[in-house]
Design a protein around this motif. Structure first.
Motif, short mmCIF file in Angstrom:
data_model
loop_
_atom_site.label_atom_id
_atom_site.label_comp_id
_atom_site.label_asym_id
_atom_site.label_seq_id
_atom_site.Cartn_x
_atom_site.Cartn_y
_atom_site.Cartn_z
N LEU A 36 17.14 35.98 40.56
CA LEU A 36 18.20 36.58 39.73
C LEU A 36 19.57 36.20 40.26
N MET A 69 20.15 32.65 39.20
CA MET A 69 20.45 32.65 37.77
C MET A 69 21.93 33.02 37.57
N TRP A 105 13.81 51.99 32.95
CA TRP A 105 13.28 50.63 32.79
C TRP A 105 12.03 50.39 33.62
N GLU A 107 7.99 48.29 33.64
CA GLU A 107 7.67 47.32 34.68
C GLU A 107 6.29 47.60 35.25
N ARG A 125 13.83 35.23 34.26
CA ARG A 125 14.93 35.72 35.10
C ARG A 125 15.89 36.62 34.33
N LEU A 126 15.33 37.65 33.74
CA LEU A 126 16.16 38.65 33.07
C LEU A 126 16.34 39.82 34.04
N LEU A 127 17.46 40.52 33.93
CA LEU A 127 17.67 41.71 34.76
C LEU A 127 16.80 42.83 34.18
N PRO A 128 15.81 43.30 34.93
CA PRO A 128 14.85 44.25 34.35
C PRO A 128 15.47 45.59 33.98
N TRP A 129 16.63 45.93 34.61
CA TRP A 129 17.26 47.22 34.34
C TRP A 129 18.24 47.16 33.18
N ARG A 130 18.37 46.01 32.53
CA ARG A 130 19.27 45.91 31.40
C ARG A 130 18.48 45.59 30.14
N PHE A 162 13.83 46.90 26.90
CA PHE A 162 13.94 46.38 28.26
C PHE A 162 12.98 45.19 28.42
N PRO A 163 13.31 44.23 29.30
CA PRO A 163 12.43 43.07 29.49
C PRO A 163 10.97 43.46 29.73
#
Lengths: 282, 250
Positions: free
Chosen positions: A176, A179, A275, A279, B86-91, B128-129
């Motif tokens: 990340l 990126m 979120w 996950e 590569r995404l921000l998981p919290w957005r 979310f992702p």
């Protein structure tokens, strides 16, 4: 995934889940009722308020703590909130001190291996010192004061926060960060939008771990060196041989901790880390 | 219309074990890419494809030689698609799109939404992702890279982690997006079939990071994987690779 219809097999599985939840609540309530019943039986058998007062006697004392003594023989009317707030403010302030000390230490330890080598042992030692030691130490240094307990609480919670933050910072996803760099994000943006959100769950885990510890040490410092607070009331009533009041204060303390844990911390966590729910499933 | 110039580029890495040999990732390569073309860089694992892309994007630096990426004489703007999304998981998906943009104006949001719509993800803005499948996440990654309207788009094996069916559908999405925007693309892959289907030109790297071949492909876009012309060309190019010496141990 959102908006997916459930078929009948899944629906019946959900029905079973609801049944399970009902049974779990039933077990919980049975446990509490059983506990109070055994307590009552033991108190009848021992027949001594000074050793084990009955649940009823303790309940009377709880009423007095909140509303004052109707016979007015003791000047204890409605002392709950003053003492309760004194304890809460001390613990919260101490906790803020702990987070304020632990977070930067954790960042240093997580980001730089030299700092990690330098700080690891002191932090570990600070974490393994018993709470009682801190309570006595601050009493010796500060006497009966407001600063002492706050500092003791700060010191006892700091290592847990520091170690968790270090863990979190070390585990920030390099992909990340790469990126972000390749899209021209600044270091400040990367810190705010990648590092902080990655570390937040770890800080929170540290908070939950150390919060009950902070409370225990808070009470301990009050037992030794305070003129107000739940811990102080437990000691005072103990010295007055007023066992029902000792148990009443302990009970109120436990109830407060349970409410805080179940309804406040868990809810904040759920909201903050919405979120993560997906996950885990993914 | 970005212009990429790579001249005498070499990249060495320190030995992975003490006393071992230095690792030659790229050895003196020269090439140029000019205009709105889709160029693939193909080769077996460990031939320096990803290193080349990292140097082009500025994440890594060359040991010697130079690379320049310009747009009308000025440094070009880059977009990047990675192996994983590569995404921000919290957005949320939309917030991920906005993360790589410099302004949050209404126009900017509309632009991000336009690219999400192009990859068929209109309904996912607030998700979310973690709520998306791997293929959908990668589509967000592709939309994100296109949405910054880069002069040069770098893609590093973007479909290699996906199952065959999903990869196939994403190739179609990519071709569609590319035909509409005609960006300069450098696409790294180890899959020759994929390279033939997508590109105007294929640069083949051999182990050690040397250019083995440079092939032009003159077929109209978009190309279907099932098109016999594509299939024939794929077979022909695969045939050329049979002579390449690939060491069993790297």
């Amino acid at each position: 995934m959102a908006g997916v219809l459930v078929d009948s097999a899944e629906a019946s599985a959900l029905g079973t889940a609801a049944g399970l939840r009902r049974r779990r609540y039933l077990a919980l309530v049975t446990g509490w009722v059983g506990f109070v019943a055994i307590w009552w039986l033991l108190s009848v058998w021992m027949d001594s308020d000074a050793r084990l007062p009955s649940p009823g006697r303790v309940w009377d004392e709880v009423w007095i703590i909140f509303n004052g003594d109707p016979t007015n023989s003791r000047n204890d009317g409605g002392i709950f909130w003053n003492n309760f707030l004194a304890s809460v403010i001390r613990v919260l302030l101490g906790f803020v001190v702990g987070v304020a000390m632990g977070t930067p230490l954790g960042f240093l330890m997580g980001r730089n291996r030299y700092w990690r080598a330098f700080l690891k042992s002191p932090v570990m030692i600070a974490g393994s010192i018993p709470g009682l030691t801190y309570a006595v130490m601050v009493l010796v240094v500060f006497g009966i004061s407001f600063v002492g307990p706050v500092l003791a609480i700060g010191l006892i919670s700091m290592p847990y926060i520091a170690i968790n933050v270090a863990e979190g910072v070390g585990g920030v996803d390099k992909g990340l960060l790469n990126m972000s760099r390749s899209f021209g994000r600044s270091e400040k943006q990367m810190f705010r939008d990648v590092v902080v959100p990655s570390v937040l769950p770890f800080i929170f885990a540290g908070v939950r771990l150390s919060f009950s510890l902070a409370w225990k040490v808070g009470q301990l410092t009050e037992v030794f060196g305070a003129s107000q607070g739940i811990g102080f009331q437990i000691r005072r009533n103990f010295q007055l041989f007023n066992m029902p009041a000792v148990i009443a204060w302990i009970g109120l303390f436990i109830i407060f901790m349970l409410v805080l844990e179940r309804f406040v911390l868990v809810r904040i966590e759920r909201k903050l880390f919405r979120w993560r729910q997906w996950e885990r499933e993914g | 219309m970005a212009k990429v110039t790579v001249s005498k580029l070499a990249k060495l890495f320190p030995p992975p074990i003490k006393g071992g040999d230095v690792v030659r990732a790229i050895t003196n390569i020269d090439f140029e890419v000019d205009g709105n073309v889709f160029v693939s860089i193909v080769g077996p694992s460990g031939c320096g494809k990803s290193t080349l892309l990292n140097i082009l994007s500025g994440v890594d630096t060359p040991t010697s030689g130079s690379v320049t990426v310009t747009e009308a004489g000025k440094p070009a703007k880059l977009g990047y698609v990675f192996q994983d999304a590569r995404l921000l998981p919290w957005r949320s998906v939309m917030d991920n799109m906005m993360y790589v943009r410099d302004d949050a104006s209404e126009e900017s949001v509309a632009n991000a939404a336009k690219y999400l719509s192009m990859v068929g993800l209109d309904h996912t803005h607030e998700m979310f992702p973690g709520q998306l499948s791997g293929g959908m996440q990668q589509r967000v990654g592709i939309a994100r890279a296109f949405s910054v309207e880069p002069d040069l788009l770098l893609m590093d094996e973007p479909f290699s982690h996906l199952d065959a069916m999903t990869a196939r559908s994403l190739r179609d999405h990519l071709q569609d997006l590319w035909s509409r925007t005609r960006k300069t693309v450098l696409f790294v892959t180890h899959d020759v079939m994929e390279a033939v289907q997508l590109s105007d030109r294929i640069i083949v790297l051999a182990p050690g990071g040397v250019i083995y071949d440079d092939i032009s492909i003159d077929l109209p876009h978009p190309r279907k994987a099932s098109d016999p012309k594509v299939a024939t060309l794929q077979a022909e190019i695969l045939g050329q690779f049979e002579n390449m010496q690939i060491p069993a141990v790297e």
